[in-house]
Design an enzyme around this catalytic site. Structure first.
Site, PDB file in Angstrom:
ATOM      1  N   CYS A  25       0.812  -1.207   0.000  1.00 33.28           N
ATOM      2  CA  CYS A  25       0.000   0.000   0.000  1.00 33.28           C
ATOM      3  C   CYS A  25       0.849   1.261   0.000  1.00 33.28           C
ATOM      4  CB  CYS A  25      -0.911  -0.018   1.219  1.00 33.28           C
ATOM      5  SG  CYS A  25      -1.853   1.491   1.401  1.00 33.28           S
ATOM      6  N   CYS A  32      -0.444   4.078   2.272  1.00 33.81           N
ATOM      7  CA  CYS A  32      -0.206   3.984   3.713  1.00 33.81           C
ATOM      8  C   CYS A  32       1.258   4.242   4.029  1.00 33.81           C
ATOM      9  CB  CYS A  32      -0.548   2.589   4.220  1.00 33.81           C
ATOM     10  SG  CYS A  32      -1.994   1.880   3.493  1.00 33.81           S
ATOM     11  N   ASP A  33       2.148   3.744   3.182  1.00 33.68           N
ATOM     12  CA  ASP A  33       3.558   3.684   3.578  1.00 33.68           C
ATOM     13  C   ASP A  33       4.501   4.549   2.753  1.00 33.68           C
ATOM     14  OD1 ASP A  33       2.662   1.770   5.378  1.00 33.68           O
ATOM     15  OD2 ASP A  33       2.985   0.137   3.979  1.00 33.68           O
TER      16      ASP A  33
END
Ligand code: NAP
Length: 332
Positions: free
Chosen positions: A145, A148-149
Protein backbone atom coordinates in the site's frame (compact mmCIF):
# COMPACT_ATOMS: atom_id res chain seq x y z
CA UNK A 1 -29.85 -15.87 22.25
CA UNK A 2 -28.85 -14.78 18.78
CA UNK A 3 -29.95 -11.31 17.76
CA UNK A 4 -32.31 -11.51 14.79
CA UNK A 5 -31.90 -9.08 11.89
CA UNK A 6 -33.63 -8.58 8.57
CA UNK A 7 -30.48 -7.93 6.61
CA UNK A 8 -26.88 -8.54 7.54
CA UNK A 9 -24.23 -7.12 5.21
CA UNK A 10 -20.79 -8.71 5.46
CA UNK A 11 -18.07 -6.27 4.41
CA UNK A 12 -17.79 -2.50 4.22
CA UNK A 13 -16.23 -1.49 0.93
CA UNK A 14 -18.18 0.53 -1.68
CA UNK A 15 -20.43 -2.50 -2.40
CA UNK A 16 -21.37 -3.23 1.23
CA UNK A 17 -21.86 0.39 2.18
CA UNK A 18 -24.00 1.13 -0.88
CA UNK A 19 -26.10 -1.93 -0.01
CA UNK A 20 -26.34 -0.48 3.51
CA UNK A 21 -27.55 2.91 2.25
CA UNK A 22 -30.23 1.30 0.08
CA UNK A 23 -31.45 -1.28 2.62
CA UNK A 24 -31.46 1.33 5.38
CA UNK A 25 -33.57 3.65 3.23
CA UNK A 26 -35.90 0.68 2.57
CA UNK A 27 -36.45 0.43 6.36
CA UNK A 28 -34.68 -2.91 6.64
CA UNK A 29 -32.41 -1.77 9.52
CA UNK A 30 -29.26 -3.41 8.12
CA UNK A 31 -26.40 -4.52 10.29
CA UNK A 32 -23.04 -4.10 8.58
CA UNK A 33 -20.43 -6.47 9.98
CA UNK A 34 -17.67 -4.31 8.65
CA UNK A 35 -14.50 -6.29 9.37
CA UNK A 36 -11.55 -5.33 11.53
CA UNK A 37 -8.60 -3.01 11.12
CA UNK A 38 -5.91 -4.73 9.05
CA UNK A 39 -2.12 -4.60 9.26
CA UNK A 40 -2.13 -1.86 6.66
CA UNK A 41 -5.05 0.27 7.74
CA UNK A 42 -6.50 1.20 11.11
CA UNK A 43 -10.08 1.08 9.83
CA UNK A 44 -12.19 -1.36 7.85
CA UNK A 45 -13.62 -0.09 4.57
CA UNK A 46 -12.04 -2.22 1.91
CA UNK A 47 -9.38 -1.55 -0.66
CA UNK A 48 -10.21 2.13 -1.07
CA UNK A 49 -8.82 2.64 2.43
CA UNK A 50 -5.45 1.77 0.88
CA UNK A 51 -5.86 4.11 -2.10
CA UNK A 52 -4.77 7.70 -2.55
CA UNK A 53 -6.42 9.82 -5.17
CA UNK A 54 -9.56 8.40 -6.74
CA UNK A 55 -10.03 10.32 -9.99
CA UNK A 56 -12.66 8.23 -11.68
CA UNK A 57 -15.48 8.08 -9.14
CA UNK A 58 -18.24 10.17 -10.76
CA UNK A 59 -19.20 13.37 -8.97
CA UNK A 60 -15.75 14.46 -7.81
CA UNK A 61 -14.35 16.83 -10.40
CA UNK A 62 -10.99 17.15 -8.67
CA UNK A 63 -10.86 13.59 -7.34
CA UNK A 64 -11.14 12.49 -3.73
CA UNK A 65 -8.95 10.48 -1.34
CA UNK A 66 -10.07 6.84 -0.98
CA UNK A 67 -10.48 6.91 2.84
CA UNK A 68 -12.45 10.17 2.65
CA UNK A 69 -14.79 8.64 0.07
CA UNK A 70 -15.37 5.56 2.22
CA UNK A 71 -15.94 7.75 5.29
CA UNK A 72 -18.70 9.54 3.39
CA UNK A 73 -20.31 6.27 2.27
CA UNK A 74 -20.32 5.05 5.88
CA UNK A 75 -21.72 8.28 7.32
CA UNK A 76 -24.46 8.30 4.69
CA UNK A 77 -25.48 4.72 5.58
CA UNK A 78 -25.43 5.58 9.30
CA UNK A 79 -27.62 8.62 8.65
CA UNK A 80 -30.41 6.28 7.47
CA UNK A 81 -30.03 3.95 10.42
CA UNK A 82 -27.51 1.32 9.30
CA UNK A 83 -25.68 -0.15 12.28
CA UNK A 84 -22.04 -1.22 12.27
CA UNK A 85 -20.15 -3.94 14.04
CA UNK A 86 -16.36 -3.67 13.73
CA UNK A 87 -15.66 -7.39 13.78
CA UNK A 88 -15.31 -10.27 11.36
CA UNK A 89 -17.84 -12.99 10.70
CA UNK A 90 -16.14 -16.23 11.74
CA UNK A 91 -18.69 -18.75 10.44
CA UNK A 92 -21.97 -18.89 8.54
CA UNK A 93 -24.66 -21.52 8.22
CA UNK A 94 -26.89 -20.91 5.23
CA UNK A 95 -28.51 -24.36 5.30
CA UNK A 96 -31.74 -23.06 6.82
CA UNK A 97 -33.62 -19.81 7.23
CA UNK A 98 -33.20 -17.51 8.95
CA UNK A 99 -29.49 -17.81 8.28
CA UNK A 100 -26.98 -18.14 11.12
CA UNK A 101 -23.87 -15.99 11.48
CA UNK A 102 -21.15 -16.22 14.11
CA UNK A 103 -18.87 -13.41 15.22
CA UNK A 104 -15.97 -14.39 17.49
CA UNK A 105 -15.79 -18.07 18.49
CA UNK A 106 -16.90 -20.05 15.42
CA UNK A 107 -17.55 -23.11 17.63
CA UNK A 108 -19.97 -21.34 19.95
CA UNK A 109 -23.15 -23.45 20.15
CA UNK A 110 -25.39 -20.53 19.24
CA UNK A 111 -24.85 -18.08 16.40
CA UNK A 112 -24.38 -14.41 17.23
CA UNK A 113 -26.96 -13.28 14.67
CA UNK A 114 -29.71 -14.69 12.55
CA UNK A 115 -30.63 -12.93 9.33
CA UNK A 116 -33.56 -13.14 6.94
CA UNK A 117 -31.28 -12.09 4.09
CA UNK A 118 -27.51 -11.78 3.81
CA UNK A 119 -25.50 -9.60 1.46
CA UNK A 120 -21.91 -10.75 0.98
CA UNK A 121 -19.50 -7.96 0.05
CA UNK A 122 -16.21 -9.16 1.49
CA UNK A 123 -14.12 -7.86 -1.41
CA UNK A 124 -10.66 -9.01 -2.38
CA UNK A 125 -7.12 -8.66 -1.02
CA UNK A 126 -3.59 -8.21 -2.32
CA UNK A 127 -1.79 -11.21 -3.76
CA UNK A 128 1.79 -11.64 -2.54
CA UNK A 129 4.72 -13.01 -4.55
CA UNK A 130 4.93 -16.13 -2.39
CA UNK A 131 8.41 -15.67 -0.91
CA UNK A 132 9.07 -16.83 2.62
CA UNK A 133 10.67 -13.50 3.50
CA UNK A 134 7.48 -11.58 2.67
CA UNK A 135 5.75 -12.30 5.97
CA UNK A 136 8.91 -11.33 7.89
CA UNK A 137 9.41 -8.04 6.07
CA UNK A 138 5.82 -6.92 5.48
CA UNK A 139 5.63 -3.59 7.26
CA UNK A 140 9.44 -3.39 7.44
CA UNK A 141 10.25 -2.03 4.02
CA UNK A 142 7.82 -4.33 2.19
CA UNK A 143 4.32 -3.05 1.56
CA UNK A 144 1.19 -3.54 -0.51
CA UNK A 145 0.00 0.00 0.00
CA UNK A 146 1.80 3.06 -1.27
CA UNK A 147 -0.84 5.31 0.25
CA UNK A 148 -0.21 3.98 3.71
CA UNK A 149 3.56 3.68 3.58
CA UNK A 150 4.88 5.90 0.78
CA UNK A 151 5.63 8.69 3.22
CA UNK A 152 8.22 6.52 4.98
CA UNK A 153 10.26 6.15 1.80
CA UNK A 154 11.41 9.72 1.28
CA UNK A 155 14.62 10.02 -0.74
CA UNK A 156 14.94 6.24 -1.03
CA UNK A 157 15.31 3.80 -3.91
CA UNK A 158 12.28 1.59 -4.11
CA UNK A 159 10.83 -1.12 -6.33
CA UNK A 160 7.28 -1.83 -7.40
CA UNK A 161 6.50 -5.39 -8.52
CA UNK A 162 3.85 -5.86 -11.22
CA UNK A 163 2.84 -4.59 -14.62
CA UNK A 164 -0.85 -3.76 -14.20
CA UNK A 165 -2.71 -0.55 -13.40
CA UNK A 166 -2.13 -1.03 -9.68
CA UNK A 167 1.62 -1.22 -10.18
CA UNK A 168 1.63 1.94 -12.33
CA UNK A 169 -0.55 3.77 -9.83
CA UNK A 170 1.73 2.78 -6.95
CA UNK A 171 4.89 3.68 -8.90
CA UNK A 172 3.53 7.09 -9.90
CA UNK A 173 2.40 7.87 -6.38
CA UNK A 174 5.73 6.80 -4.91
CA UNK A 175 7.68 9.22 -7.13
CA UNK A 176 6.33 11.94 -4.82
CA UNK A 177 8.60 10.55 -2.09
CA UNK A 178 11.30 8.33 -3.56
CA UNK A 179 14.43 9.28 -5.51
CA UNK A 180 13.94 6.42 -7.91
CA UNK A 181 11.22 3.82 -8.45
CA UNK A 182 12.08 0.63 -10.34
CA UNK A 183 9.12 -1.27 -11.75
CA UNK A 184 10.02 -4.97 -11.79
CA UNK A 185 7.86 -6.82 -14.29
CA UNK A 186 8.01 -10.45 -15.34
CA UNK A 187 7.31 -9.75 -19.02
CA UNK A 188 8.53 -7.18 -21.55
CA UNK A 189 5.21 -5.39 -21.90
CA UNK A 190 2.80 -3.94 -19.39
CA UNK A 191 -0.73 -5.09 -18.74
CA UNK A 192 -1.71 -1.60 -17.50
CA UNK A 193 -4.06 0.67 -19.47
CA UNK A 194 -2.42 2.90 -22.11
CA UNK A 195 -3.01 6.09 -20.14
CA UNK A 196 -1.31 4.70 -17.03
CA UNK A 197 1.56 3.32 -19.11
CA UNK A 198 2.11 6.70 -20.74
CA UNK A 199 2.13 8.48 -17.40
CA UNK A 200 4.67 6.01 -16.02
CA UNK A 201 6.91 6.13 -19.12
CA UNK A 202 6.92 9.94 -18.99
CA UNK A 203 8.03 10.08 -15.37
CA UNK A 204 11.85 10.35 -15.15
CA UNK A 205 11.91 8.89 -11.65
CA UNK A 206 10.49 5.57 -12.90
CA UNK A 207 12.71 2.90 -14.45
CA UNK A 208 11.64 -0.49 -15.76
CA UNK A 209 13.31 -3.81 -15.17
CA UNK A 210 11.73 -6.07 -17.80
CA UNK A 211 11.47 -9.86 -17.90
CA UNK A 212 12.43 -9.97 -14.27
CA UNK A 213 11.11 -11.74 -11.21
CA UNK A 214 11.94 -11.24 -7.57
CA UNK A 215 13.40 -14.47 -6.19
CA UNK A 216 14.32 -13.41 -2.67
CA UNK A 217 14.31 -10.48 -0.32
CA UNK A 218 17.39 -9.39 1.59
CA UNK A 219 17.24 -8.25 5.22
CA UNK A 220 16.34 -9.73 8.58
CA UNK A 221 14.80 -6.79 10.46
CA UNK A 222 14.18 -4.52 7.46
CA UNK A 223 14.24 -4.87 3.71
CA UNK A 224 17.75 -4.10 2.48
CA UNK A 225 17.50 -5.29 -1.10
CA UNK A 226 16.28 -8.09 -3.32
CA UNK A 227 17.62 -10.84 -5.53
CA UNK A 228 16.09 -10.78 -8.97
CA UNK A 229 16.33 -13.11 -11.96
CA UNK A 230 15.98 -12.37 -15.63
CA UNK A 231 13.42 -14.94 -16.77
CA UNK A 232 14.83 -15.07 -20.32
CA UNK A 233 18.55 -15.39 -19.55
CA UNK A 234 18.32 -16.85 -16.05
CA UNK A 235 20.84 -14.23 -14.89
CA UNK A 236 20.66 -13.40 -11.19
CA UNK A 237 21.41 -9.96 -9.82
CA UNK A 238 20.91 -7.86 -6.71
CA UNK A 239 18.47 -4.98 -6.67
CA UNK A 240 19.63 -2.17 -4.45
CA UNK A 241 16.39 -0.97 -2.83
CA UNK A 242 15.23 -0.29 0.71
CA UNK A 243 11.54 -0.41 -0.07
CA UNK A 244 9.37 -2.70 -2.17
CA UNK A 245 5.68 -2.49 -3.03
CA UNK A 246 3.93 -5.61 -4.28
CA UNK A 247 1.14 -4.80 -6.75
CA UNK A 248 0.39 -8.04 -8.58
CA UNK A 249 -3.34 -8.33 -8.20
CA UNK A 250 -5.96 -9.45 -5.73
CA UNK A 251 -7.76 -12.52 -4.42
CA UNK A 252 -11.42 -12.58 -3.33
CA UNK A 253 -12.13 -13.03 0.38
CA UNK A 254 -14.34 -16.07 0.16
CA UNK A 255 -12.80 -18.69 2.48
CA UNK A 256 -15.76 -18.32 4.82
CA UNK A 257 -18.13 -19.45 2.08
CA UNK A 258 -16.15 -22.40 0.65
CA UNK A 259 -18.43 -25.42 0.22
CA UNK A 260 -21.47 -23.21 0.95
CA UNK A 261 -21.71 -20.67 -1.88
CA UNK A 262 -20.90 -21.54 -5.49
CA UNK A 263 -17.61 -20.04 -6.55
CA UNK A 264 -15.18 -20.18 -9.44
CA UNK A 265 -11.89 -22.00 -9.10
CA UNK A 266 -10.24 -18.64 -8.44
CA UNK A 267 -12.61 -18.13 -5.48
CA UNK A 268 -14.83 -15.44 -7.00
CA UNK A 269 -18.47 -16.01 -6.03
CA UNK A 270 -20.87 -16.91 -8.81
CA UNK A 271 -23.98 -14.77 -9.07
CA UNK A 272 -26.85 -14.91 -11.54
CA UNK A 273 -25.98 -13.09 -14.79
CA UNK A 274 -27.10 -9.47 -14.51
CA UNK A 275 -28.09 -9.96 -10.85
CA UNK A 276 -26.63 -10.58 -7.42
CA UNK A 277 -28.36 -13.82 -6.33
CA UNK A 278 -26.06 -16.65 -5.24
CA UNK A 279 -26.99 -20.35 -5.31
CA UNK A 280 -28.69 -19.91 -1.91
CA UNK A 281 -32.00 -18.03 -2.09
CA UNK A 282 -31.80 -15.04 0.24
CA UNK A 283 -28.00 -14.72 0.04
CA UNK A 284 -26.74 -12.06 -2.36
CA UNK A 285 -23.22 -11.07 -3.36
CA UNK A 286 -21.86 -7.81 -4.71
CA UNK A 287 -18.61 -5.96 -5.36
CA UNK A 288 -15.16 -7.40 -5.99
CA UNK A 289 -15.99 -10.68 -4.26
CA UNK A 290 -17.99 -11.62 -7.36
CA UNK A 291 -16.41 -9.39 -10.01
CA UNK A 292 -13.06 -10.16 -11.57
CA UNK A 293 -13.80 -8.20 -14.70
CA UNK A 294 -14.41 -4.60 -13.72
CA UNK A 295 -13.22 -4.36 -10.10
CA UNK A 296 -13.86 -0.63 -9.83
CA UNK A 297 -15.29 1.31 -6.91
CA UNK A 298 -18.17 2.52 -9.05
CA UNK A 299 -19.06 -0.97 -10.31
CA UNK A 300 -18.82 -2.30 -6.75
CA UNK A 301 -21.14 0.47 -5.56
CA UNK A 302 -23.52 -0.23 -8.46
CA UNK A 303 -23.68 -3.92 -7.62
CA UNK A 304 -24.20 -3.05 -3.94
CA UNK A 305 -27.31 -1.13 -4.98
CA UNK A 306 -28.45 -4.13 -7.04
CA UNK A 307 -27.92 -6.52 -4.11
CA UNK A 308 -29.95 -4.27 -1.80
CA UNK A 309 -32.85 -4.09 -4.26
CA UNK A 310 -32.65 -7.85 -4.91
CA UNK A 311 -32.67 -8.55 -1.16
CA UNK A 312 -35.56 -6.16 -0.55
CA UNK A 313 -37.67 -7.77 -3.31
CA UNK A 314 -36.75 -11.26 -2.17
CA UNK A 315 -37.81 -10.43 1.40
CA UNK A 316 -41.14 -9.07 0.13
CA UNK A 317 -41.85 -12.12 -2.00
CA UNK A 318 -40.83 -14.46 0.80
CA UNK A 319 -43.06 -12.74 3.33
CA UNK A 320 -40.30 -11.68 5.68
CA UNK A 321 -41.46 -9.72 8.69
CA UNK A 322 -42.38 -6.13 7.79
CA UNK A 323 -39.70 -3.77 9.11
CA UNK A 324 -42.12 -1.99 11.45
CA UNK A 325 -42.65 -5.24 13.41
CA UNK A 326 -39.07 -6.07 14.19
CA UNK A 327 -40.04 -7.77 17.48
CA UNK A 328 -42.24 -10.34 15.78
CA UNK A 329 -40.53 -13.73 15.35
CA UNK A 330 -39.66 -14.51 11.77
CA UNK A 331 -41.80 -17.12 10.07
CA UNK A 332 -41.52 -18.48 6.56
P1 NAP B 1 -3.74 -7.06 -12.76
O1 NAP B 1 -4.30 -6.20 -13.83
O2 NAP B 1 -4.18 -8.47 -12.65
O3 NAP B 1 -2.15 -7.03 -12.93
C1 NAP B 1 -1.32 -7.82 -12.12
C2 NAP B 1 0.12 -7.66 -12.61
O4 NAP B 1 0.97 -8.38 -11.74
C3 NAP B 1 0.33 -8.20 -14.01
O5 NAP B 1 1.21 -7.37 -14.71
C4 NAP B 1 0.95 -9.58 -13.75
O6 NAP B 1 1.87 -9.95 -14.74
C5 NAP B 1 1.71 -9.34 -12.47
N1 NAP B 1 1.79 -10.56 -11.65
C6 NAP B 1 0.80 -11.40 -11.27
N2 NAP B 1 1.26 -12.39 -10.49
C7 NAP B 1 2.59 -12.18 -10.37
C8 NAP B 1 3.62 -12.84 -9.68
N3 NAP B 1 3.39 -13.94 -8.93
N4 NAP B 1 4.88 -12.35 -9.77
C9 NAP B 1 5.12 -11.24 -10.49
N5 NAP B 1 4.19 -10.55 -11.17
C10 NAP B 1 2.94 -11.02 -11.12
O7 NAP B 1 -4.00 -6.45 -11.32
P2 NAP B 1 -4.10 -4.91 -10.87
O8 NAP B 1 -3.02 -4.10 -11.46
O9 NAP B 1 -4.21 -4.98 -9.40
O10 NAP B 1 -5.45 -4.41 -11.48
C11 NAP B 1 -6.68 -5.10 -11.22
C12 NAP B 1 -7.83 -4.41 -11.94
O11 NAP B 1 -8.10 -3.13 -11.34
C13 NAP B 1 -7.54 -4.13 -13.40
O12 NAP B 1 -8.72 -4.33 -14.12
C14 NAP B 1 -7.13 -2.69 -13.41
O13 NAP B 1 -7.36 -2.07 -14.66
C15 NAP B 1 -7.97 -2.10 -12.30
N6 NAP B 1 -7.28 -0.95 -11.70
C16 NAP B 1 -7.48 0.28 -12.25
C17 NAP B 1 -6.82 1.38 -11.72
C18 NAP B 1 -7.03 2.75 -12.31
O14 NAP B 1 -7.69 2.84 -13.34
N7 NAP B 1 -6.52 3.81 -11.73
C19 NAP B 1 -5.95 1.24 -10.65
C20 NAP B 1 -5.75 -0.04 -10.13
C21 NAP B 1 -6.42 -1.12 -10.68
P3 NAP B 1 1.40 -10.35 -16.23
O15 NAP B 1 1.06 -9.05 -16.89
O16 NAP B 1 2.59 -11.02 -16.80
O17 NAP B 1 0.23 -11.27 -16.05
Amino acid sequence: MPESRHVVIIGSGPAGLTAAIYTARANLSPLVIEGEPSSTTDQPGGQLMLTTEVENFPGFIDGIQGPELMGSFRAQAARFGAEFLTEKVSRVDFSHRPFDLWVGDPHAPEPTYTADAVIVSTGARSIMIGLEAESRLLGYGLSTCATCDGFFFRNRQIAVVGGGDSAMEEALFLTKFADKVTVVHRRDELRASKIMQERAFKNDKIEFLWDTEVVDLIGEQRLEGAHVRNVKTGELSALDVTGMFVAIGHRPNTDLFRGILDMEESGYLITTPGGTATNIPGVFACGDVQDHTYRQAITAAGSGCMAAIDAERWLEVNHAVPPEFTDTPTSW
